[in-house]
Design an enzyme around this catalytic site. Sequence first.
Site, mmCIF file in Angstrom:
data_model
loop_
_atom_site.group_PDB
_atom_site.id
_atom_site.type_symbol
_atom_site.label_atom_id
_atom_site.label_comp_id
_atom_site.label_asym_id
_atom_site.label_seq_id
_atom_site.Cartn_x
_atom_site.Cartn_y
_atom_site.Cartn_z
ATOM 1 N N ASP A 91 0.830 -1.210 0.000
ATOM 2 C CA ASP A 91 0.000 0.000 0.000
ATOM 3 C C ASP A 91 0.864 1.259 0.000
ATOM 4 O O ASP A 91 2.086 1.205 0.172
ATOM 5 C CB ASP A 91 -0.980 -0.011 1.190
ATOM 6 C CG ASP A 91 -0.325 -0.386 2.517
ATOM 7 O OD1 ASP A 91 0.915 -0.325 2.616
ATOM 8 O OD2 ASP A 91 -1.050 -0.725 3.455
ATOM 9 N N ASN A 162 -7.813 -1.817 13.976
ATOM 10 C CA ASN A 162 -9.205 -2.054 13.594
ATOM 11 C C ASN A 162 -9.349 -3.321 12.738
ATOM 12 O O ASN A 162 -10.390 -3.560 12.145
ATOM 13 C CB ASN A 162 -9.771 -0.834 12.839
ATOM 14 C CG ASN A 162 -9.021 -0.568 11.539
ATOM 15 O OD1 ASN A 162 -8.151 -1.342 11.143
ATOM 16 N ND2 ASN A 162 -9.365 0.521 10.868
ATOM 17 N N HIS A 164 -7.571 -4.027 10.011
ATOM 18 C CA HIS A 164 -7.301 -3.878 8.576
ATOM 19 C C HIS A 164 -6.036 -4.625 8.155
ATOM 20 O O HIS A 164 -5.120 -4.844 8.951
ATOM 21 C CB HIS A 164 -7.275 -2.407 8.144
ATOM 22 C CG HIS A 164 -6.055 -1.630 8.504
ATOM 23 N ND1 HIS A 164 -6.091 -0.267 8.695
ATOM 24 C CD2 HIS A 164 -4.764 -1.967 8.709
ATOM 25 C CE1 HIS A 164 -4.880 0.159 8.985
ATOM 26 N NE2 HIS A 164 -4.064 -0.851 9.001
ATOM 27 N N GLU A 169 -9.846 -1.442 4.756
ATOM 28 C CA GLU A 169 -10.454 -1.016 6.008
ATOM 29 C C GLU A 169 -11.758 -1.776 6.267
ATOM 30 O O GLU A 169 -12.316 -2.375 5.347
ATOM 31 C CB GLU A 169 -10.749 0.493 5.932
ATOM 32 C CG GLU A 169 -9.516 1.365 5.720
ATOM 33 C CD GLU A 169 -8.685 1.538 6.996
ATOM 34 O OE1 GLU A 169 -8.691 0.645 7.854
ATOM 35 O OE2 GLU A 169 -8.012 2.586 7.110
HETATM 36 C C1 GLP Z 1 -0.685 0.721 8.449
HETATM 37 C C2 GLP Z 1 -0.333 -0.110 7.213
HETATM 38 C C3 GLP Z 1 -0.614 -1.559 7.431
HETATM 39 C C4 GLP Z 1 -0.011 -1.976 8.748
HETATM 40 C C5 GLP Z 1 -0.743 -1.307 9.864
HETATM 41 C C6 GLP Z 1 -0.196 -1.627 11.242
HETATM 42 O O1 GLP Z 1 -1.936 1.290 8.350
HETATM 43 N N1 GLP Z 1 -0.992 0.314 6.039
HETATM 44 O O2 GLP Z 1 -0.108 -2.306 6.344
HETATM 45 O O3 GLP Z 1 -0.096 -3.384 8.890
HETATM 46 O O4 GLP Z 1 -0.712 0.090 9.682
HETATM 47 O O5 GLP Z 1 0.882 -0.792 11.550
HETATM 48 P P1 GLP Z 1 1.905 -1.009 12.709
HETATM 49 O O6 GLP Z 1 2.736 -2.172 12.312
HETATM 50 O O7 GLP Z 1 2.698 0.262 12.767
HETATM 51 O O8 GLP Z 1 1.123 -1.272 13.944
#
Ligand code: GLP
Length: 274
Positions: A91, A162, A164, A169
């Site tokens: 992403d 959440n 995702h 989302e």
């Molecule tokens: C972001 C990314 C996701 C990631 C998530 C969790 O929104 N787009 O791909 O898995 O956050 O992030 P973190 O690893 O910093 O908790």
Amino acid sequence: MSGNIEPGMTKPIHRRELAGAEVEVFATAADAYESAIDRLATLIRDCLDARGKAVLGLATGATPEPVYAGLVREHQARALSFAQVSTYNLDEYYPMSPLDPNSYRAYMDRHLFSQVDLTVNRAHLLDGTVPEAFANDHGAGYDRWIAAEGGLDLQLLGLGRNGHIGFNEPTDLPVEQSLALPTRLVELHPTTIADAARDFGGEANVPRQALTMGIATILAARSILILAFGDRKAPAVARSLTGPVCSEVPGSLLQTDPGKVTWMIDRAAAAELL
Ligand code: GLP
């Protein structure tokens, strides 16, 4: 957290099948990282041996940072070569310049691309500068690039609070429609915007949209490794693994592809599982 990790040394304290997935619970995140790095390095070597190339789907966020640090160490210490590895990131924020330090392109350059021998035109991210009217075309093209490579050998994932995955989302779509989602432009969820606020110096500066690999794209990978650590991820882990398959919890959609998904989590993230 990832210091002094030697690949292949640490075993999970629990390993079980749950909702069609292999769930490995480690005493600490550091132990899980060791195992994840070993899994990735082994997969790259095996793919290179078998067919001369490996195709990886990569994730960003805080969670995978130590994984990339470990792969860089493998590159330096054990001659793990990325020259024949293709990468496709999950992403990117939209709109987003690749030169912005908060872009996922900059993140990947910092943590991996600049430190290994990846070939420049084999390290791919969605482009946060495409015109909005063509963003979904760009996503469709990205899916075609991956298919033309023969698909992803492994998709690395983190998990949002959440639930995702990528920037897919929570929605109220029927499950069948979620499972068919391609790579596309999406609106970010308020929880995601709140979680990104620190990086961007306040919620007002966080982009409201993003480009993300679709659920269909993610599930087309031959294997999926998802990492989640800490008590703040515990509710999303439990809802993904023990709740119903539903679009409100995108992580639960991974249950629809049994035998493909490995979860590596620590004790704190597993706290609500049983
Ligand atoms: C972001 C990314 C996701 C990631 C998530 C969790 O929104 N787009 O791909 O898995 O956050 O992030 P973190 O690893 O910093 O908790």
